[in-house]
Design an enzyme around this catalytic site. Structure first.
Site, mmCIF file in Angstrom:
data_model
loop_
_atom_site.group_PDB
_atom_site.id
_atom_site.type_symbol
_atom_site.label_atom_id
_atom_site.label_comp_id
_atom_site.label_asym_id
_atom_site.label_seq_id
_atom_site.Cartn_x
_atom_site.Cartn_y
_atom_site.Cartn_z
ATOM 1 C CG ASP A 89 -1.810 1.164 1.363
ATOM 2 O OD1 ASP A 89 -2.032 1.854 0.344
ATOM 3 O OD2 ASP A 89 -2.322 1.403 2.471
ATOM 4 C CB SER A 92 -0.875 3.290 4.834
ATOM 5 O OG SER A 92 -0.606 1.943 4.477
ATOM 6 C CD1 TRP A 96 -1.224 -2.590 9.848
ATOM 7 C CD2 TRP A 96 -2.151 -4.495 10.527
ATOM 8 N NE1 TRP A 96 -2.476 -2.662 9.299
ATOM 9 C CE2 TRP A 96 -3.077 -3.821 9.701
ATOM 10 C CE3 TRP A 96 -2.507 -5.724 11.078
ATOM 11 C CZ2 TRP A 96 -4.330 -4.343 9.416
ATOM 12 C CZ3 TRP A 96 -3.764 -6.245 10.789
ATOM 13 C CH2 TRP A 96 -4.657 -5.546 9.968
ATOM 14 C CG ASP A 271 -3.586 4.817 -2.049
ATOM 15 O OD1 ASP A 271 -2.923 3.804 -1.764
ATOM 16 O OD2 ASP A 271 -4.521 5.237 -1.351
ATOM 17 C CB THR A 274 -7.344 3.789 -3.188
ATOM 18 O OG1 THR A 274 -7.097 4.241 -1.859
ATOM 19 C CG2 THR A 274 -8.746 4.222 -3.597
#
Length: 378
Positions: A89, A92, A96, A271, A274
């Site tokens: 991504d 961001s 995690w 991005d 998205t």
């Protein structure tokens, strides 16, 4: 539109590279449709947004195209390695994965990292929380060895989720690997690619992305590489306007030579996390009208499948170059109908050039020069 970590609310030959195998499974859309949750999913995801030098090992990370909704691949954490599928991504910055300490239904439906099973894990008491369109994830930070695309990254900080938003239960990937800048990383965690650069693991401080279409295989993130097999023609280089997201200036959006959106110039982010192209409500309403679409109760731009061949091209003008999406690129079949890949971002003024755009243009994300570059996908 899918956006897991939506922070706005979010080349060389392969001879020395290690390829990560893809996962075969039902797509997210198929799973949700079987459970009768597809309509609710569309409703709930509105269209918004230690330096240790080692031998350089530029790497290729293969990704699975999940129904054109997301792109993810397999990484490993720990010693011995524990494998996880993650979305790559560029919108961001945090890495995690679920942990064994998480009791949320979403965690129980995914692979979970067990710190006690890794001899190289280092725990912290620092908490992590990241916001989502449908809620948030919360957990704690730790350090361990990461393997991504054949590259081994030592001492990588990452999040171990202890609670996750309910809708993650129905999504195939386990977690997220953010590729944006440190300035937007939650809890000040060092992003993966920053560690890759600091540890001298790539020959160039850049990565590039090729996204396949229609659920096809072949999508890749190439760390330190630009591969000619994925593009045709030449690159247009575009300077960043902010080192947060991969943010650039968009000059205008035109159809048949007429400016239909972004008339005075606007800001946009590139991005991979998205799925659609998203813009402010006023601009997007005009664009959707121009292509002959109607918006349903979930915010989807619906079009007649029989009329796709007659729909206009949509051109994004960036740094003096025209980047054109034909209707065949921005229209997809969904549930027996057709939908245009444009989403209403409401009052959010940043445009998002998501996967609908990136599928057409092989993209370089250059951290050394703080630029992006686009060339037509091969």
């Amino acid at each position: 539109m899918m956006k897991w970590a939506f922070v706005l609310c979010t080349l060389v030959a392969f001879s020395e590279c290690v390829r990560v195998p893809m996962i075969k499974h039902k797509t997210a859309r198929q799973v949700l449709q079987e459970k009768g949750l597809w309509g609710e999913y569309r409703k709930k995801f509105p269209h918004q947004p230690m330096v240790k030098f080692q031998q350089q090992q530029d790497g290729v990370q293969t990704m699975t195209n999940d129904a054109d909704l997301s792109y993810y691949g397999v990484i490993s954490l720990g010693t011995p390695p524990q494998s996880f599928s993650v979305i790559f991504d560029t919108g961001s910055s945090n890495l995690w994965v679920p942990s064994v300490r998480c009791s949320s239904a979403a965690c129980n439906n995914h692979r979970q990292f067990n710190p006690d099973s890794s001899s190289t894990f280092k725990g912290t008491q620092q908490s992590l929380r990241i916001r989502y369109g449908t809620g948030s994830m919360a957990g704690i930070l730790g350090y361990d060895t990461l393997e991504v695309g054949g590259i081994t990254v030592s001492n990588q900080i990452f999040g171990l989720s202890e609670s996750e938003a309910p809708f993650m239960e129905h999504m195939e990937p386990d977690g997220i690997l953010g590729l944006a800048f440190p300035s937007i990383a939650s809890a000040g965690a060092t992003p993966v690619f920053d560690n890759i650069m600091r540890q001298g693991l790539v020959s160039q401080d850049l990565f590039s992305v090729y996204l396949s279409g229609d659920g096809e295989s072949g999508s890749v993130v190439l760390f330190g590489e630009i591969d000619p097999q994925f593009y045709t023609g030449s690159f247009t280089w575009v300077p960043l306007t902010s080192e947060t997201y991969w943010q650039i200036k968009l000059d205008s959006v035109t159809i048949d030579g007429y400016v239909v959106a972004c008339a005075d110039g606007c800001q946009a982010i590139v991005d991979t996390g998205t799925s659609l192209v998203v813009g402010p409500s006023s601009d997007m309403s005009r664009l959707i009208d121009w292509i002959g679409a109607t918006t349903d109760q979930h915010g989807d731009a619906l079009v007649s499948c029989e009329n796709v061949n007659n729909m206009p091209d949509v051109t994004f003008n960036i740094n003096g170059q025209a980047f054109t999406l034909p209707a065949s690129a921005y229209v997809s079949e969904v549930g027996g109908g057709c939908m245009a890949g444009f989403g209403n971002g409401g009052t959010q003024q940043l445009w998002i050039l998501g996967d609908v755009f990136i599928r057409q243009f092989y993209t370089i994300f250059d951290r050394h020069n703080n630029m992006v570059a686009f060339a037509s996908s091969a």
